[in-house]
Scaffold this motif. Structure first.
Motif, PDB file in Angstrom:
ATOM      1  N   ALA A  37       0.848  -1.198   0.000  1.00  0.00           N
ATOM      2  CA  ALA A  37       0.000   0.000   0.000  1.00  0.00           C
ATOM      3  C   ALA A  37       0.879   1.241   0.000  1.00  0.00           C
ATOM      4  N   ARG A  88       0.260   2.494   6.255  1.00  0.00           N
ATOM      5  CA  ARG A  88      -0.995   1.772   6.463  1.00  0.00           C
ATOM      6  C   ARG A  88      -0.766   0.532   7.328  1.00  0.00           C
ATOM      7  N   ASP A 109      -8.511  -1.969   1.959  1.00  0.00           N
ATOM      8  CA  ASP A 109      -8.798  -0.968   0.930  1.00  0.00           C
ATOM      9  C   ASP A 109      -7.541  -0.363   0.312  1.00  0.00           C
ATOM     10  N   ALA A 110      -6.552  -0.046   1.143  1.00  0.00           N
ATOM     11  CA  ALA A 110      -5.349   0.626   0.640  1.00  0.00           C
ATOM     12  C   ALA A 110      -4.359  -0.338   0.000  1.00  0.00           C
ATOM     13  N   ASP A 155      -3.770  -0.484   9.368  1.00  0.00           N
ATOM     14  CA  ASP A 155      -5.074  -0.548   8.717  1.00  0.00           C
ATOM     15  C   ASP A 155      -5.637  -1.958   8.880  1.00  0.00           C
TER      16      ASP A 155
END
Length: 372
Positions: A120, A124, A131-132, A127
């Motif tokens: 990513a 992140r 999504d990333a 996270d």
């Protein structure tokens, strides 16, 4: 990545856990870096499902190094994280994420992971969603070990070898290397009440690896088995037994009349190093490669001569006869067709499973504790 490394990106490695436990730690390597690797944020979590960079609910943990979330790994060095309290179930996929904000030069990586990991942009590391993580990669980067504190296992079997141990051409994301199947066999046998060692299995296969000869570069791009033995076997946590499956690349990439005695001497040196640290050594016979582009009658003769020494018990403490298990009974110079992935050197998934089945679990027993 040669110039910038993974600067400004989060790398989420997916690592399959061959043993369950209640806490874990990781090792980061900058062996091939040309400058310090600065990691400012790292994490460990369980994958929410197969084939995803998303973390399971409540499993995300920030990793620290000497109490700090930031660590600098010197060029050519490695560091181990602090222990993180995380429940790791057997057979789970573990997400290990690192973020480095500055260029570090060449990345230390494992090219034939047979596992999809993720990348990513930006930091992140914690996270929990995927999504990333839009980048997908078949490499493991920076992470070279996952240690799990476990009540399921009391020691480690280290599998040392080349691309065949690495699991080359086995099905991606399926954990069909012979070492994965051996892990399953050990667990199933213990669960059935058999008196077998309760060991985890660590895979230290490197594709194209040779026993005697290192690849080019400083440090070498592919260090010989002899040179990497202290790091990759003796340096593994709680190692008790090593399974050595090496030699085919020395035969294939050597002159027509290569020195058989040098290969046997190299194998015996591995055994001496293991014994000096209290490890038992199970050695594998060299599997056939008839039909491969490197096949010659001279190389086949050398393979047979080396295997004869191994079978006669003049090299290792015990023998895993992978050659006998996978060869074609009608043409012993070749792999059996259903065990051959098509290049006449590397096994198919079925062949890898047959390798694991050919190893006698009783041979993994040790008579005395390893001294580490």
């Amino acid at each position: 990545t040669a110039a910038q490394g993974m600067a400004g990106r989060s790398v989420r490695n997916v690592v399959h856990a061959g043993v369950g436990g209640n806490s874990a730690r990781i090792t980061l390597s900058n062996l091939y870096g040309r400058s310090p690797l600065t990691v400012t944020h790292a994490s460990i979590a369980l994958a929410a499902d197969d084939g995803t960079a998303a973390a399971a609910a409540g499993s995300m943990r920030r990793l620290t190094f000497g109490g700090s979330p930031r660590v600098v790994v010197p060029a050519g060095g490695q560091v181990m994280s602090d222990v993180a309290r995380i429940a790791v179930p057997y057979g789970s996929d573990v997400l290990i994420t690192t973020y480095s904000p500055v260029p570090s030069g060449p990345v230390t990586y494992h090219p034939h992971a047979r596992q999809t990991s993720y990348v990513a942009e930006g930091d992140r590391a914690e996270d929990v969603t995927a999504d990333a993580y839009t980048g997908r990669t078949s490499y493991w980067r920076y992470v070279t070990a996952l240690d799990v504190l476990s009540h399921e296992a009391v020691g480690t079997v280290v599998a040392l070898g080349d691309s065949i141990t690495d699991g080359y051409r086995s099905t991606m994301d399926a954990n069909h290397r012979w070492t994965d199947v051996l892990t399953e066999r050990l667990r199933a046998a213990a669960g059935a009440g058999r008196n077998v060692p309760r060991y985890s299995v660590v895979n230290q296969g490197i594709s194209s690896n040779r026993l005697l000869t290192s690849g080019p570069g400083t440090p070498p791009a592919n260090p010989s088995t002899l040179s990497r033995f202290p790091r990759d076997v003796l340096g593994r946590t709680n190692a008790k037994v090593v399974v050595v499956a090496i030699g085919v690349n020395d035969i294939l990439h050597s002159p027509e009349l290569a020195d058989r005695e040098s290969i046997l001497a190299g194998l015996r040196t591995l055994v001496d190093m293991a014994h000096a640290h209290g490890l038992k050594v199970v050695g594998a016979t060299v599997m056939p490669f008839g039909g491969h582009s490197g096949y010659t009658d001279a190389r086949e003769s050398m393979r047979q001569e080396i295997n004869e020494e191994i079978r006669e018990g003049r090299v290792f403490d015990a023998v895993a006869d992978f050659d006998a298990a996978l060869r074609d009974p009608y043409d012993p110079r070749r792999l059996r067709a259903d065990y051959d992935n098509g290049d006449h050197l590397h096994p198919s998934d079925r062949g890898y499973a047959r390798m694991a089945a050919a190893l006698d679990l009783n041979d993994l027993r040790t008579t005395s504790p390893a001294t580490l």
